[in-house]
Each structure stands twice: as C-alpha cells, then as structure tokens.
Design an enzyme around this catalytic site. Structure first.
Site, PDB file in Angstrom:
ATOM      1  N   ASN A   9       0.879  -1.180   0.000  1.00 32.58           N
ATOM      2  CA  ASN A   9       0.000   0.000   0.000  1.00 32.58           C
ATOM      3  C   ASN A   9       0.913   1.225   0.000  1.00 32.58           C
ATOM      4  O   ASN A   9       1.488   1.563   1.028  1.00 32.58           O
ATOM      5  CB  ASN A   9      -0.896  -0.018   1.243  1.00 32.58           C
ATOM      6  CG  ASN A   9      -1.740   1.243   1.369  1.00 32.58           C
ATOM      7  OD1 ASN A   9      -1.842   2.023   0.415  1.00 32.58           O
ATOM      8  ND2 ASN A   9      -2.349   1.440   2.524  1.00 32.58           N
ATOM      9  N   TRP A  10       1.006   1.843  -1.165  1.00 29.05           N
ATOM     10  CA  TRP A  10       1.920   2.994  -1.290  1.00 29.05           C
ATOM     11  C   TRP A  10       1.355   4.238  -0.601  1.00 29.05           C
ATOM     12  O   TRP A  10       2.054   5.226  -0.433  1.00 29.05           O
ATOM     13  CB  TRP A  10       2.158   3.317  -2.755  1.00 29.05           C
ATOM     14  CG  TRP A  10       3.066   2.365  -3.477  1.00 29.05           C
ATOM     15  CD1 TRP A  10       3.675   1.256  -2.964  1.00 29.05           C
ATOM     16  CD2 TRP A  10       3.473   2.438  -4.848  1.00 29.05           C
ATOM     17  NE1 TRP A  10       4.433   0.642  -3.929  1.00 29.05           N
ATOM     18  CE2 TRP A  10       4.322   1.351  -5.097  1.00 29.05           C
ATOM     19  CE3 TRP A  10       3.189   3.319  -5.893  1.00 29.05           C
ATOM     20  CZ2 TRP A  10       4.903   1.116  -6.354  1.00 29.05           C
ATOM     21  CZ3 TRP A  10       3.758   3.098  -7.137  1.00 29.05           C
ATOM     22  CH2 TRP A  10       4.615   2.001  -7.357  1.00 29.05           C
ATOM     23  N   HIS A  95      -9.777   0.913   4.596  1.00 29.47           N
ATOM     24  CA  HIS A  95      -8.505   1.119   5.319  1.00 29.47           C
ATOM     25  C   HIS A  95      -8.779   2.041   6.512  1.00 29.47           C
ATOM     26  O   HIS A  95      -9.598   2.965   6.424  1.00 29.47           O
ATOM     27  CB  HIS A  95      -7.469   1.739   4.381  1.00 29.47           C
ATOM     28  CG  HIS A  95      -6.088   1.727   4.966  1.00 29.47           C
ATOM     29  ND1 HIS A  95      -5.676   2.649   5.894  1.00 29.47           N
ATOM     30  CD2 HIS A  95      -5.032   0.894   4.777  1.00 29.47           C
ATOM     31  CE1 HIS A  95      -4.423   2.382   6.249  1.00 29.47           C
ATOM     32  NE2 HIS A  95      -4.011   1.319   5.585  1.00 29.47           N
ATOM     33  N   GLU A  97      -7.262   4.466   7.624  1.00 25.09           N
ATOM     34  CA  GLU A  97      -7.071   5.896   7.347  1.00 25.09           C
ATOM     35  C   GLU A  97      -8.299   6.473   6.644  1.00 25.09           C
ATOM     36  O   GLU A  97      -8.627   7.648   6.834  1.00 25.09           O
ATOM     37  CB  GLU A  97      -5.783   6.098   6.523  1.00 25.09           C
ATOM     38  CG  GLU A  97      -4.543   5.856   7.382  1.00 25.09           C
ATOM     39  CD  GLU A  97      -3.301   5.426   6.625  1.00 25.09           C
ATOM     40  OE1 GLU A  97      -3.265   5.520   5.390  1.00 25.09           O
ATOM     41  OE2 GLU A  97      -2.357   4.966   7.299  1.00 25.09           O
ATOM     42  N   GLY A 172       1.872   1.923  10.671  1.00 25.50           N
ATOM     43  CA  GLY A 172       2.822   3.028  10.549  1.00 25.50           C
ATOM     44  C   GLY A 172       3.471   3.435  11.860  1.00 25.50           C
ATOM     45  O   GLY A 172       4.113   4.480  11.943  1.00 25.50           O
ATOM     46  N   SER A 210       2.905  -2.545  10.266  1.00 29.02           N
ATOM     47  CA  SER A 210       4.354  -2.530  10.506  1.00 29.02           C
ATOM     48  C   SER A 210       5.016  -3.880  10.223  1.00 29.02           C
ATOM     49  O   SER A 210       5.980  -4.260  10.885  1.00 29.02           O
ATOM     50  CB  SER A 210       4.665  -2.075  11.936  1.00 29.02           C
ATOM     51  OG  SER A 210       4.205  -0.744  12.128  1.00 29.02           O
ATOM     52  N   GLY A 231       2.697  -1.302   4.272  1.00 27.85           N
ATOM     53  CA  GLY A 231       2.762   0.124   3.979  1.00 27.85           C
ATOM     54  C   GLY A 231       4.202   0.560   3.766  1.00 27.85           C
ATOM     55  O   GLY A 231       4.775   0.436   2.690  1.00 27.85           O
ATOM     56  N   GLY A 232       4.821   1.058   4.827  1.00 27.78           N
ATOM     57  CA  GLY A 232       6.157   1.646   4.726  1.00 27.78           C
ATOM     58  C   GLY A 232       7.181   0.771   4.033  1.00 27.78           C
ATOM     59  O   GLY A 232       7.946   1.239   3.168  1.00 27.78           O
TER      60      GLY A 232
HETATM   61  C1  PEP Z   1      -1.024  -0.029   5.876  1.00 29.47           C
HETATM   62  O1  PEP Z   1      -1.065   1.163   5.648  1.00 29.47           O
HETATM   63  O2  PEP Z   1      -1.919  -0.758   5.459  1.00 29.47           O
HETATM   64  C2  PEP Z   1       0.098  -0.553   6.651  1.00 29.47           C
HETATM   65  C3  PEP Z   1       0.042  -1.789   7.052  1.00 29.47           C
HETATM   66  O3  PEP Z   1       1.129   0.311   6.897  1.00 29.47           O
HETATM   67  P1  PEP Z   1       2.511  -0.023   7.650  1.00 29.47           P
HETATM   68  O4  PEP Z   1       3.027  -1.322   7.076  1.00 29.47           O
HETATM   69  O5  PEP Z   1       3.406   1.120   7.347  1.00 29.47           O
HETATM   70  O6  PEP Z   1       2.197  -0.173   9.094  1.00 29.47           O
END
Ligand code: PEP
Length: 253
Positions: A9-10, A95, A97, A172, A210, A231-232
């Site tokens: 997930n960018w 999501h 967010e 995140g 994460s 994500g990251g």
């Molecule tokens: C996400 O945004 O779906 C996610 C899992 O982010 P991160 O891996 O950065 O926690």
C-alpha cells in the site's frame, strides 16, 4: 501450503520517476519467488503502472479506494469500472485511514466491496481495532462487526474477497501485533467467514501493521495468515523483496 499474497500500500507516496525505479526493482527480484504480489498505488499513476506491469502476472496493480457509486455527479470519486479500464485487479476498502480521516462507515465499506466485486476486481477489506478498543477487550467484537457488514451485503460472493486484519495501533507505528495476537484474530475471522460460506478456505486473510523484513517470517508462518498488507516497507525495494522472499519460503514449507 498455498501461495501467499503480498500487497504493498503505497498510500499518497511516489512520483513517476520513483515509481518506475521501485517497480523495476521489484520486478527484477521476482523471478524464482513463489508469491503473488500487488501494489496499491495512487490513482494518478495507474496509466503509467499499466505500462510498467504489462504482461506481468506475479505483480499486479491495485487501488487504495473505490467509489460506492457506479457513475454520476460524485466529484473526485473513481468508479470500479474506471479502475478496471486501467488493469486494476485489487482495491483496498475500509482502510483505517479512510475510516478515520474520511468517516467511512461499515455499511459504506460493504458497498464499496460490492462495487469492486461487480466489476471483477478483488476487494481487500480492512478490519482492525484501535488501541483503546484493544485495551477495552473489544478487539473481536470490533473486527467481527466490520466484517459482518461486508458479509451481509456480499454474502453470495463472499469467497471472492480478501480480508486484511490491520490493528490500527500497529499501522505506521513500528508496533506489530505479536504472531499469536494476529493469529488469534485471524482465526476468529476465518470462523466467521466459514459460517458464511462453504468456500471460506480460499479467502486470503492478510495481516497488516508494521510488517517488515524482520518480523514477516513469524507472522507469515501462522496457520491463518495468508499474506501481508505492507505500507512503509513496500516503498523500499530491498524490504519489499525480503518480505516476498519470506512469503515464498512459507509457501514452500
Ligand atoms: C497499511 O497502511 O496498510 C500498513 C500496514 O502500513 P505499515 O506497514 O506502514 O504499518
């Protein structure tokens, strides 16, 4: 063990130049890996990604959201049929967010999943509890409520969805659910899906929050964790490839 699904997930990151380097780097590391992967990119980049990913089956394009509506006066929205025209194969719905910053409700997430399914796009339905909800002992109640809305609206084709368990407190933040915590919730979700569909075993349940090259192995080898939503770590070629290599290893084990 079945092939794992690893989805990047960018979020709202990237540029034409950095996306090209990222995709080419990931594609270069894919041969030999027994994994299915997707990148969920900002919509502005679908056209360029369609060219970069042409002919690729191991790495496909996904979206981060879809409209609840089919067409019409919905300024700023993108419909499922528009996504399809650009070769989008997955779309993240619900999501945390989107739920937090855009006030998306369970029923809306369920309709978004329905729109995606109608267009032949696989919705990746995100569920997850906040830290306060976990501390109050409500984790299972929350994720079951979120998933129940999607099952209620999409019962007949529920086996076509992907579910991502993403504890909000782990997204995140660098905090990760322990493999045992994640497995426990995945098991609950699997039972809920099994009660809804005799074909629930084919539904991929992803963990997100994460996930990185270091913790991926312990998470991905849990019996009900079929992949990851990243994500990251999906923004760095070595990290994303390392997670995919771990997923490949778990598929063979
Ligand atoms: C996400 O945004 O779906 C996610 C899992 O982010 P991160 O891996 O950065 O926690």
């Amino acid at each position: 063990m079945k092939q794992k699904l690893i989805v990047g997930n960018w979020k709202m990151n990237g540029s034409l130049a950095t996306n090209q380097a990222l995709v080419q780097g990931v594609l270069a590391g894919l041969p030999g890996l027994n994994v299915h992967a997707a990148i969920c990119a900002p919509a502005a980049y679908f056209a360029s990604l369609q060219i970069l990913l042409q002919g690729q089956t191991g790495l496909v394009c996904g979206a981060q959201d879809v409209s609840m509506h089919e067409t019409g006066a919905y300024t700023g929205e993108i419909s499922a049929s528009m996504l399809l025209e650009f070769g989008v194969r997955y779309v993240i719905v619900g999501h945390s967010e989107r739920r937090l910053y855009h006030g998306e409700l369970d029923a809306q997430v369920a309709i978004k999943a329905q729109r995606a399914l109608s267009a032949g796009i696989t919705p990746i339905v995100c569920v997850g509890e906040t830290l306060a909800e976990r501390q109050a002992g409500c984790t299972e109640e929350v994720v079951k409520r979120q998933l129940a809305a999607v099952i209620h609206t999409n019962g007949h084709c529920i086996s076509e969805i992907v579910v991502a368990y993403e504890p909000v407190w782990a997204i995140g933040t660098g905090l990760t659910a322990t493999p045992e915590q994640a497995q426990q919730v995945h098991h609950v979700l699997r039972q809920q899906l099994k009660a809804a569909s005799p074909r629930a075993d084919r539904i991929a349940l992803l963990y997100g929050g994460s996930m990185n090259a270091v913790n991926a192995l312990d998470l991905l080898r849990q019996p009900d964790i079929d992949g990851g939503l990243i994500g990251g770590a999906a923004l760095k070629v070595p990290d994303f490839l390392a997670i995919m290599a771990t997923a490949s290893q778990c598929a063979i084990a």
